[in-house]
Design a protein around this motif. Structure first.
Motif, PDB file in Angstrom:
ATOM      1  N   GLU A  30      77.996 -37.733 -21.608  1.00 40.44           N
ATOM      2  CA  GLU A  30      78.907 -37.075 -20.674  1.00 40.44           C
ATOM      3  C   GLU A  30      79.518 -38.055 -19.685  1.00 40.44           C
ATOM      4  O   GLU A  30      80.700 -37.944 -19.346  1.00 40.44           O
ATOM      5  CB  GLU A  30      78.161 -35.971 -19.917  1.00 40.44           C
ATOM      6  N   ASN A  31      78.721 -39.020 -19.199  1.00 45.64           N
ATOM      7  CA  ASN A  31      79.208 -39.913 -18.143  1.00 45.64           C
ATOM      8  C   ASN A  31      79.109 -41.384 -18.539  1.00 45.64           C
ATOM      9  O   ASN A  31      78.905 -42.265 -17.710  1.00 45.64           O
ATOM     10  CB  ASN A  31      78.471 -39.662 -16.827  1.00 45.64           C
ATOM     11  N   GLU A  32      79.254 -41.655 -19.841  1.00 37.49           N
ATOM     12  CA  GLU A  32      79.301 -43.027 -20.343  1.00 37.49           C
ATOM     13  C   GLU A  32      79.953 -42.986 -21.718  1.00 37.49           C
ATOM     14  O   GLU A  32      79.835 -41.990 -22.436  1.00 37.49           O
ATOM     15  CB  GLU A  32      77.889 -43.621 -20.423  1.00 37.49           C
ATOM     16  N   ASP A  33      80.635 -44.053 -22.071  1.00 37.71           N
ATOM     17  CA  ASP A  33      81.285 -44.099 -23.372  1.00 37.71           C
ATOM     18  C   ASP A  33      80.277 -44.454 -24.464  1.00 37.71           C
ATOM     19  O   ASP A  33      79.403 -45.302 -24.269  1.00 37.71           O
ATOM     20  CB  ASP A  33      82.410 -45.136 -23.373  1.00 37.71           C
ATOM     21  N   LEU A  34      80.406 -43.808 -25.604  1.00 34.28           N
ATOM     22  CA  LEU A  34      79.616 -44.138 -26.781  1.00 34.28           C
ATOM     23  C   LEU A  34      80.498 -44.958 -27.714  1.00 34.28           C
ATOM     24  O   LEU A  34      81.502 -44.464 -28.231  1.00 34.28           O
ATOM     25  CB  LEU A  34      79.139 -42.858 -27.487  1.00 34.28           C
ATOM     26  N   SER A  35      80.138 -46.218 -27.900  1.00 29.64           N
ATOM     27  CA  SER A  35      80.970 -47.094 -28.720  1.00 29.64           C
ATOM     28  C   SER A  35      80.900 -46.703 -30.187  1.00 29.64           C
ATOM     29  O   SER A  35      79.957 -46.027 -30.636  1.00 29.64           O
ATOM     30  CB  SER A  35      80.520 -48.554 -28.557  1.00 29.64           C
ATOM     31  N   TYR A  36      81.881 -47.151 -30.927  1.00 29.28           N
ATOM     32  CA  TYR A  36      81.907 -46.875 -32.366  1.00 29.28           C
ATOM     33  C   TYR A  36      80.681 -47.463 -33.044  1.00 29.28           C
ATOM     34  O   TYR A  36      80.058 -46.823 -33.897  1.00 29.28           O
ATOM     35  CB  TYR A  36      83.181 -47.466 -32.969  1.00 29.28           C
ATOM     36  N   LEU A  37      80.300 -48.672 -32.650  1.00 30.36           N
ATOM     37  CA  LEU A  37      79.137 -49.323 -33.258  1.00 30.36           C
ATOM     38  C   LEU A  37      77.846 -48.564 -32.942  1.00 30.36           C
ATOM     39  O   LEU A  37      76.977 -48.417 -33.804  1.00 30.36           O
ATOM     40  CB  LEU A  37      79.038 -50.773 -32.781  1.00 30.36           C
ATOM     41  N   ASP A  38      77.710 -48.086 -31.699  1.00 28.21           N
ATOM     42  CA  ASP A  38      76.516 -47.317 -31.331  1.00 28.21           C
ATOM     43  C   ASP A  38      76.470 -45.992 -32.091  1.00 28.21           C
ATOM     44  O   ASP A  38      75.392 -45.524 -32.479  1.00 28.21           O
ATOM     45  CB  ASP A  38      76.482 -47.068 -29.820  1.00 28.21           C
ATOM     46  N   GLU A  39      77.626 -45.383 -32.270  1.00 34.77           N
ATOM     47  CA  GLU A  39      77.675 -44.139 -33.032  1.00 34.77           C
ATOM     48  C   GLU A  39      77.215 -44.373 -34.469  1.00 34.77           C
ATOM     49  O   GLU A  39      76.426 -43.585 -35.020  1.00 34.77           O
ATOM     50  CB  GLU A  39      79.097 -43.574 -33.016  1.00 34.77           C
ATOM     51  N   LYS A  40      77.670 -45.456 -35.077  1.00 31.04           N
ATOM     52  CA  LYS A  40      77.259 -45.789 -36.441  1.00 31.04           C
ATOM     53  C   LYS A  40      75.766 -46.133 -36.480  1.00 31.04           C
ATOM     54  O   LYS A  40      75.060 -45.773 -37.421  1.00 31.04           O
ATOM     55  CB  LYS A  40      78.077 -46.962 -36.962  1.00 31.04           C
ATOM     56  N   LYS A  41      75.289 -46.826 -35.453  1.00 30.63           N
ATOM     57  CA  LYS A  41      73.870 -47.191 -35.387  1.00 30.63           C
ATOM     58  C   LYS A  41      73.002 -45.953 -35.315  1.00 30.63           C
ATOM     59  O   LYS A  41      71.979 -45.848 -36.003  1.00 30.63           O
ATOM     60  CB  LYS A  41      73.615 -48.090 -34.179  1.00 30.63           C
ATOM     61  N   SER A  42      73.387 -44.992 -34.482  1.00 28.83           N
ATOM     62  CA  SER A  42      72.626 -43.754 -34.344  1.00 28.83           C
ATOM     63  C   SER A  42      72.567 -43.005 -35.675  1.00 28.83           C
ATOM     64  O   SER A  42      71.495 -42.530 -36.093  1.00 28.83           O
ATOM     65  CB  SER A  42      73.269 -42.857 -33.277  1.00 28.83           C
ATOM     66  N   LYS A  43      73.694 -42.923 -36.355  1.00 27.96           N
ATOM     67  CA  LYS A  43      73.730 -42.227 -37.637  1.00 27.96           C
ATOM     68  C   LYS A  43      72.888 -42.956 -38.683  1.00 27.96           C
ATOM     69  O   LYS A  43      72.175 -42.334 -39.483  1.00 27.96           O
ATOM     70  CB  LYS A  43      75.176 -42.097 -38.116  1.00 27.96           C
ATOM     71  N   GLY A  44      72.954 -44.296 -38.669  1.00 26.81           N
ATOM     72  CA  GLY A  44      72.190 -45.074 -39.625  1.00 26.81           C
ATOM     73  C   GLY A  44      70.687 -44.925 -39.422  1.00 26.81           C
ATOM     74  O   GLY A  44      69.926 -44.780 -40.390  1.00 26.81           O
ATOM     75  N   LEU A  45      70.243 -44.937 -38.164  1.00 29.71           N
ATOM     76  CA  LEU A  45      68.818 -44.778 -37.880  1.00 29.71           C
ATOM     77  C   LEU A  45      68.340 -43.371 -38.218  1.00 29.71           C
ATOM     78  O   LEU A  45      67.215 -43.178 -38.683  1.00 29.71           O
ATOM     79  CB  LEU A  45      68.547 -45.093 -36.408  1.00 29.71           C
ATOM     80  N   THR A  46      69.186 -42.384 -37.983  1.00 27.89           N
ATOM     81  CA  THR A  46      68.829 -41.011 -38.356  1.00 27.89           C
ATOM     82  C   THR A  46      68.615 -40.892 -39.859  1.00 27.89           C
ATOM     83  O   THR A  46      67.665 -40.244 -40.315  1.00 27.89           O
ATOM     84  CB  THR A  46      69.926 -40.037 -37.892  1.00 27.89           C
ATOM     85  N   GLU A  47      69.474 -41.531 -40.612  1.00 30.24           N
ATOM     86  CA  GLU A  47      69.400 -41.418 -42.070  1.00 30.24           C
ATOM     87  C   GLU A  47      68.264 -42.245 -42.669  1.00 30.24           C
ATOM     88  O   GLU A  47      67.606 -41.809 -43.617  1.00 30.24           O
ATOM     89  CB  GLU A  47      70.732 -41.864 -42.681  1.00 30.24           C
ATOM     90  N   ARG A  48      68.010 -43.436 -42.085  1.00 36.03           N
ATOM     91  CA  ARG A  48      67.100 -44.365 -42.762  1.00 36.03           C
ATOM     92  C   ARG A  48      65.831 -44.706 -41.993  1.00 36.03           C
ATOM     93  O   ARG A  48      64.850 -45.139 -42.603  1.00 36.03           O
ATOM     94  CB  ARG A  48      67.849 -45.662 -43.077  1.00 36.03           C
ATOM     95  N   PHE A  49      65.831 -44.519 -40.669  1.00 37.81           N
ATOM     96  CA  PHE A  49      64.674 -44.980 -39.901  1.00 37.81           C
ATOM     97  C   PHE A  49      64.501 -44.146 -38.629  1.00 37.81           C
ATOM     98  O   PHE A  49      64.665 -44.639 -37.511  1.00 37.81           O
ATOM     99  CB  PHE A  49      64.845 -46.467 -39.547  1.00 37.81           C
TER     100      PHE A  49
END
Length: 354
Positions: free
Chosen positions: A163-182
């Protein structure tokens, strides 16, 4: 939580609970060093003496340990993601899967029993080091709620929003990758649970929308940690006057949480160091520092190791002062804490992780 809370906020709360500077420094250093004690194994001395210690954290890129579920149980469970037993006491029956017992819950019955065990050992020579470790684990029950210290789908994070900070494209991809694999701990939530100023949300594996206001959660932690630090002192001497948290100190803590918004915990830590040095709390001006490894650290004072990394071939000069060094006492307390949690506390709740 990161260094800004575990070290400097713990120091502030210790002072406000009535501990003097030196004792508060021991408690706060120990609380932070839980995140920095990444080496384990035997320390060998040139005279033939040896000391065996355990680690309470793994390096970010230490994949061998991260994928070992038993290692996760020995490190993340007792030191960072204390099982909440679904909020139930040891006498209450729990339903559902075993993983529900492992999910971290703020101020759970398990956490309360951990605090009681810490107070019980208050007369040991590593008591303050043990108190700092306990404060680290207890604080993390507020920040790490909803996550478990093992690789499991319960830790999956979908549709992460800040809400009060930007989520970078790389962080968004990192979050999705960790959810899927780790999906380990709050890895898929990145550092979101650890930033005191952050408001954020995500969808969990059950499809529930989880909204978090970290300042609110962290202030809850502040009040409960202070109360437990006061209780610890009172258990040692019931004739003392237990100090209440002053409104001015609470307001300053909350203000620091909201205005120290640098995404990096080390930078926020420096802001807290400056706030303490300027005398912005009721205990007055105080210089404070923290060095994890190398010169100026507890480890250097104990064994004079300058390197940040251990080697199997290391041999150190033994000094009689080693036995009473803060580094050795911290590691004594670390082993006592893990043994107590895994073998004494958790089995009462039907939780076996050893």
């Amino acid at each position: 939580m990161q260094k800004d809370f575990h070290h400097t906020v713990t120091y502030v709360l210790s002072r406000l609970a009535g501990f003097e500077h030196n004792d508060s420094n021991t408690i706060a250093y120990s609380a932070q060093y839980v995140d920095d004690a990444t080496n384990s194994g035997t320390v060998q001395f040139k005279n033939g003496a040896m000391y065996s210690r355990i680690s309470s954290a793994h390096g970010t890129y230490d994949l061998h340990h991260h994928v070992n579920q038993h290692e996760n149980h020995l490190v993340w469970v007792p030191f960072h993601f204390l099982p909440g037993n679904d909020g139930k006491t040891s006498e209450e029956a729990t339903t559902g899967k075993f993983i529900n017992k492992l999910v971290c819950r703020p101020d759970s019955p398990v956490a309360r029993e951990m605090l009681d065990m810490c107070v019980r050992d208050a007369y040991k020579n590593y008591a303050l080091h043990r108190l700092g470790i306990t404060m680290h684990v207890y604080a993390d029950t507020f920040a790490h709620k909803g996550f478990a210290g093992k690789i499991h789908e319960v830790n999956k994070v979908y549709d992460l929003k800040l809400e009060n900070e930007d989520l970078s494209y790389l962080d968004e991809k990192k979050s999705k990758g960790l959810t899927e694999r780790f999906p380990m701990g709050h890895g898929a939530a990145l550092e979101c649970p650890d930033k005191p100023y952050l408001r954020w949300s995500y969808k969990n594996a059950l499809g529930e929308i989880i909204s978090r206001d970290n300042t609110e959660d962290f202030m809850h932690a502040v009040n409960t940690l202070h109360a437990e630090l006061c209780r610890y002192r009172y258990e040692l001497d019931d004739s003392i006057d237990v100090p209440a948290l002053l409104d001015e100190d609470l307001k300053q803590i909350e203000s620091n949480f909201k205005t120290f918004t640098d995404p990096k915990g080390d930078n926020r830590h420096e802001m807290w160091i400056e706030s303490i040095a300027k005398g912005e709390f009721s205990f007055g001006e105080q210089e404070l520092s923290y060095v994890a490894k190398g010169e100026g650290s507890w480890k250097y004072d104990a064994i004079e190791q300058k390197s940040f990394f251990d080697s199997f071939n290391d041999r150190f000069n033994y000094r009689d002062s080693f036995l009473d060094s803060d580094w050795k006492l911290f590691h004594d307390a670390l082993q006592e804490h893990r043994l107590t949690i895994i073998h004494d506390v958790l089995p009462k709740y039907g939780i076996c992780v050893s």
